[in-house]
Design a protein around this motif. Sequence first.
Motif, PDB file in Angstrom:
ATOM      1  N   GLU A 116       8.188 -33.721  22.330  1.00 11.81           N
ATOM      2  CA  GLU A 116       9.073 -32.934  21.451  1.00 11.81           C
ATOM      3  C   GLU A 116       9.855 -33.867  20.524  1.00 11.81           C
ATOM      4  O   GLU A 116      10.701 -34.651  20.967  1.00 11.81           O
ATOM      5  N   THR A 117       9.566 -33.725  19.246  1.00 13.13           N
ATOM      6  CA  THR A 117      10.189 -34.652  18.289  1.00 13.13           C
ATOM      7  C   THR A 117      11.715 -34.558  18.300  1.00 13.13           C
ATOM      8  O   THR A 117      12.389 -35.570  18.106  1.00 13.13           O
ATOM      9  N   LYS A 149      -6.255 -32.872  25.097  1.00  7.61           N
ATOM     10  CA  LYS A 149      -6.314 -31.839  26.136  1.00  7.61           C
ATOM     11  C   LYS A 149      -6.837 -32.389  27.476  1.00  7.61           C
ATOM     12  O   LYS A 149      -7.098 -31.642  28.403  1.00  7.61           O
ATOM     13  N   ILE A 181       0.626 -34.238  19.948  1.00 11.94           N
ATOM     14  CA  ILE A 181       1.310 -35.474  19.531  1.00 11.94           C
ATOM     15  C   ILE A 181       2.583 -35.063  18.830  1.00 11.94           C
ATOM     16  O   ILE A 181       2.670 -33.930  18.342  1.00 11.94           O
TER      17      ILE A 181
HETATM   18  N1  LIG Z   1       7.445 -28.850  18.812  1.00  9.41           N
HETATM   19  C1  LIG Z   1       6.569 -29.990  18.880  1.00  9.41           C
HETATM   20  C2  LIG Z   1       5.331 -29.682  18.051  1.00  9.41           C
HETATM   21  C3  LIG Z   1       4.259 -30.735  18.235  1.00  9.41           C
HETATM   22  C4  LIG Z   1       3.015 -30.371  17.429  1.00  9.41           C
HETATM   23  O1  LIG Z   1       2.818 -29.226  17.008  1.00  9.41           O
HETATM   24  N2  LIG Z   1       2.146 -31.366  17.256  1.00  9.41           N
HETATM   25  C5  LIG Z   1       0.914 -31.120  16.497  1.00  9.41           C
HETATM   26  C6  LIG Z   1       0.701 -32.209  15.467  1.00  9.41           C
HETATM   27  S1  LIG Z   1       1.953 -32.288  14.260  1.00  9.41           S
HETATM   28  C7  LIG Z   1      -0.270 -31.176  17.440  1.00  9.41           C
HETATM   29  O2  LIG Z   1      -0.355 -32.038  18.273  1.00  9.41           O
HETATM   30  N3  LIG Z   1      -1.221 -30.258  17.256  1.00  9.41           N
HETATM   31  C8  LIG Z   1      -2.427 -30.222  18.023  1.00  9.41           C
HETATM   32  C9  LIG Z   1      -2.424 -29.121  19.023  1.00  9.41           C
HETATM   33  O3  LIG Z   1      -1.440 -28.410  19.163  1.00  9.41           O
HETATM   34  O4  LIG Z   1      -3.478 -28.971  19.656  1.00  9.41           O
HETATM   35  C10 LIG Z   1       7.291 -31.239  18.385  1.00  9.41           C
HETATM   36  O5  LIG Z   1       8.177 -31.127  17.517  1.00  9.41           O
HETATM   37  O6  LIG Z   1       6.987 -32.355  18.861  1.00  9.41           O
END
Ligand SMILES: N[C@@H](CCC(=O)N[C@@H](CS)C(=O)NCC(=O)O)C(=O)O
Length: 213
Positions: A71-72, A46, A59
Amino acid sequence: MTITITAFEKSPDGGKGLARDTRVRWALEEVGQPYDVRLVSFAALKQPAHLALHPFGQIPTYEEGDLVLFETGAIILHIAERYPGLFPTDADARSRAIGWMFASVNTIEPSILEFGNARLLEGDKPWTAERLPIVKDRARVRLGQLSARLGDAEWLDGDFTAGDLMMASVLLRFRMPGLLDEYPNLAAYVARGEARPAYKRAFAAQRAINAPG
Ligand SMILES: N[C@@H](CCC(=O)N[C@@H](CS)C(=O)NCC(=O)O)C(=O)O
């Protein structure tokens, strides 16, 4: 050009491969591209330095020369377009593979995220006991539709593609609440993905960080 991705310094899943850097690692392993990993703490996600790469403070991110992606879906699309191995050569088949990539994150993944939110973030709310089965059934609708389409096929549309990589990665999230095993063909599909040497390398690499020893 060096590829650098970001991953959790300590993943909440303890290395079960559910953190989304795993799918990016898997794609890079499939196409045989080496990569570096920068580990990021939850606090650092953040902070301005990371927000400059990822506006939502998450991430994974992907850096390659001047290119920065988040975005994956977009990251794996980029990898599949730049390096051979994840897209068919036929243009129509490639478009269909992209369709499955979108379906994975836009049609299938939301139902498991909704279930996770209902269970974890709203678990203490008075409506949770009533809401959880509703949300779970909504996930079952999507899994049932996908299961019907896959049938006895090995992969979603001919040979393994980036569409399968994304779909299997998303489906892994349905395993822990027991939903995946309700659909034996989907469970077998995910297992086929996990059996690929590239997936095994990706899984081992993220596990080495999150569950050493
Ligand atoms: N739609 C995004 C989702 C990314 C996501 O949710 N990342 C999670 C980890 S798997 C994350 O960083 N979570 C921590 C947060 O949102 O603070 C993608 O596919 O890259």
